[in-house]
Design a protein around this motif. Sequence first.
Motif, PDB file in Angstrom:
ATOM      1  N   PHE A   1      -7.519 -38.344 -10.115  1.00 41.58           N
ATOM      2  CA  PHE A   1      -8.325 -37.145 -10.351  1.00 41.58           C
ATOM      3  C   PHE A   1      -8.063 -36.622 -11.764  1.00 41.58           C
ATOM      4  O   PHE A   1      -8.987 -36.290 -12.506  1.00 41.58           O
ATOM      5  CB  PHE A   1      -7.968 -36.052  -9.340  1.00 41.58           C
ATOM      6  CG  PHE A   1      -8.789 -36.077  -8.080  1.00 41.58           C
ATOM      7  CD1 PHE A   1     -10.104 -35.654  -8.081  1.00 41.58           C
ATOM      8  CD2 PHE A   1      -8.240 -36.513  -6.885  1.00 41.58           C
ATOM      9  CE1 PHE A   1     -10.857 -35.650  -6.923  1.00 41.58           C
ATOM     10  CE2 PHE A   1      -8.988 -36.516  -5.718  1.00 41.58           C
ATOM     11  CZ  PHE A   1     -10.298 -36.088  -5.733  1.00 41.58           C
TER      12      PHE A   1
ATOM     13  N   CYS B   1      -9.602 -38.915 -14.449  1.00 43.88           N
ATOM     14  CA  CYS B   1     -11.062 -38.853 -14.542  1.00 43.88           C
ATOM     15  C   CYS B   1     -11.555 -37.521 -15.087  1.00 43.88           C
ATOM     16  O   CYS B   1     -12.709 -37.426 -15.518  1.00 43.88           O
ATOM     17  CB  CYS B   1     -11.685 -39.109 -13.168  1.00 43.88           C
ATOM     18  SG  CYS B   1     -11.450 -40.794 -12.574  1.00 43.88           S
ATOM     19  N   ALA B   2     -10.722 -36.496 -15.035  1.00 42.40           N
ATOM     20  CA  ALA B   2     -11.094 -35.191 -15.599  1.00 42.40           C
ATOM     21  C   ALA B   2     -10.274 -34.918 -16.852  1.00 42.40           C
ATOM     22  O   ALA B   2      -9.907 -33.779 -17.136  1.00 42.40           O
ATOM     23  CB  ALA B   2     -10.880 -34.088 -14.562  1.00 42.40           C
TER      24      ALA B   2
ATOM     25  N   THR C   1     -15.664 -39.532 -12.279  1.00 38.48           N
ATOM     26  CA  THR C   1     -15.032 -39.097 -11.032  1.00 38.48           C
ATOM     27  C   THR C   1     -15.809 -39.620  -9.833  1.00 38.48           C
ATOM     28  O   THR C   1     -15.228 -40.133  -8.868  1.00 38.48           O
ATOM     29  CB  THR C   1     -14.945 -37.558 -10.972  1.00 38.48           C
ATOM     30  OG1 THR C   1     -14.102 -37.099 -12.038  1.00 38.48           O
ATOM     31  CG2 THR C   1     -14.362 -37.088  -9.647  1.00 38.48           C
TER      32      THR C   1
ATOM     33  N   VAL D   1     -13.342 -42.161  -8.153  1.00 44.02           N
ATOM     34  CA  VAL D   1     -12.718 -41.475  -7.024  1.00 44.02           C
ATOM     35  C   VAL D   1     -13.674 -41.411  -5.835  1.00 44.02           C
ATOM     36  O   VAL D   1     -13.271 -41.568  -4.689  1.00 44.02           O
ATOM     37  CB  VAL D   1     -12.260 -40.053  -7.421  1.00 44.02           C
ATOM     38  CG1 VAL D   1     -11.492 -39.409  -6.276  1.00 44.02           C
ATOM     39  CG2 VAL D   1     -11.381 -40.101  -8.661  1.00 44.02           C
TER      40      VAL D   1
ATOM     41  N   VAL E   1      -9.913 -30.525 -13.443  1.00 41.42           N
ATOM     42  CA  VAL E   1     -10.282 -31.267 -12.229  1.00 41.42           C
ATOM     43  C   VAL E   1     -11.144 -30.387 -11.320  1.00 41.42           C
ATOM     44  O   VAL E   1     -12.198 -30.813 -10.825  1.00 41.42           O
ATOM     45  CB  VAL E   1      -9.023 -31.732 -11.468  1.00 41.42           C
ATOM     46  CG1 VAL E   1      -9.408 -32.360 -10.135  1.00 41.42           C
ATOM     47  CG2 VAL E   1      -8.229 -32.733 -12.299  1.00 41.42           C
TER      48      VAL E   1
END
Length: 388
Positions: A98, A101-102, A115, A119, A163
Amino acid sequence: MDEMLLRELTPAVIGILVRRGVDFATAEDAVQEALIQAVLTWPDRPPSDPKGWLVTVAWRKFLDAHRSEASRRNRERLLDLEPAPGPTETADDTLHLFFLCAHPSLTPASAVAITLRAVGGLTTRQIAQAYLVPEATMAQRISRAKRTVRDVRFDQPGDLATVLRVLYLVFNEGYTGDVDLSAEAIRLTRQLAGSSRSRGTVVGDEEIVGLLALMLLHHARRAARTRPDGSLVPLAEQDRSLWNTELIAEGVDILQAALAHDRLGEFQAQAAIAALHADAPRAEETDWVQIVGWYDELLRLTGSPVVQLNRAVAIGEADGPVAGLAALAVVNPDLPRYIAASAYLHEKAGDLLIAAQLYADAARSAPNLAERHHLTRQAARISQALRE
């Protein structure tokens, strides 16, 4: 084929490969290839350990790709790293994924896309459909994002606030294409909360579940938000019998547990406002005084002009439209929906001629077609009343 199982396992498998030293972009590609093979083989030969199967196949896909470019010595080193047969790693790398990806280096649009891919386990086509862009455009966006985080390691700290904002961006996209992004955002936020608890994380946990509560409370009103023709139904006019009481009860329970820790954050404050709306059996019974109090807290936490705008509308409900217009007077008039808020408060104050003109002005600058149609109808309704 259990598509949801594959999507739930995707971040864990990517995380295992990254923890073994594979860069993010290569790991994500290898896992996608493993998922394709799973779709082809699992219906006839389902594995007893799906996660372990995916890790093994993805690792071999990575090795196959690496062999074509690496030297013999490097190939042997990587082959030595392959773990012996046995139970798959039990560490949950979802939380790290997480954060990856952020990453702050990504734009919000890129962070959302990567994301959902890494994810959420969605395909590029599904994400493109959800955001109403060509698949090639979304593929380029995801590729750029993967290159940006290629060298980011798991030992670098992540930003929880980023996130959460990415997940909220996903939630607010609602439903488009064949993917329900609101439901997907709720699923991912539950996953984030679970990963955080399993890691024993303390700081920020209240805001994770605060965001989850906010999503559940908003999602509970979904069925009442639009008419069969797709037009918007304002909160005060919604059929509250259509609200999902189970989601409301879950959201309120989660929120109360978070607030008990006395570490208030902006998502908890927003959820508290949503809970007060959900608690009112009729619009007329809404506790606007408490809502203004929560907007005061939210403004203290964020300093957001948008919060200031919404607070002015709430003051208009709690203390009357004249007080609301006075609060609106100190808000930046260039904000989106400022004119619509002004129109609403002028209508409540009985200034119908001004309200009709403001509704028409607001419609011309509305951010989407549904809102434009709603504001146009409001202007037409008041104009008709004035003629009568």
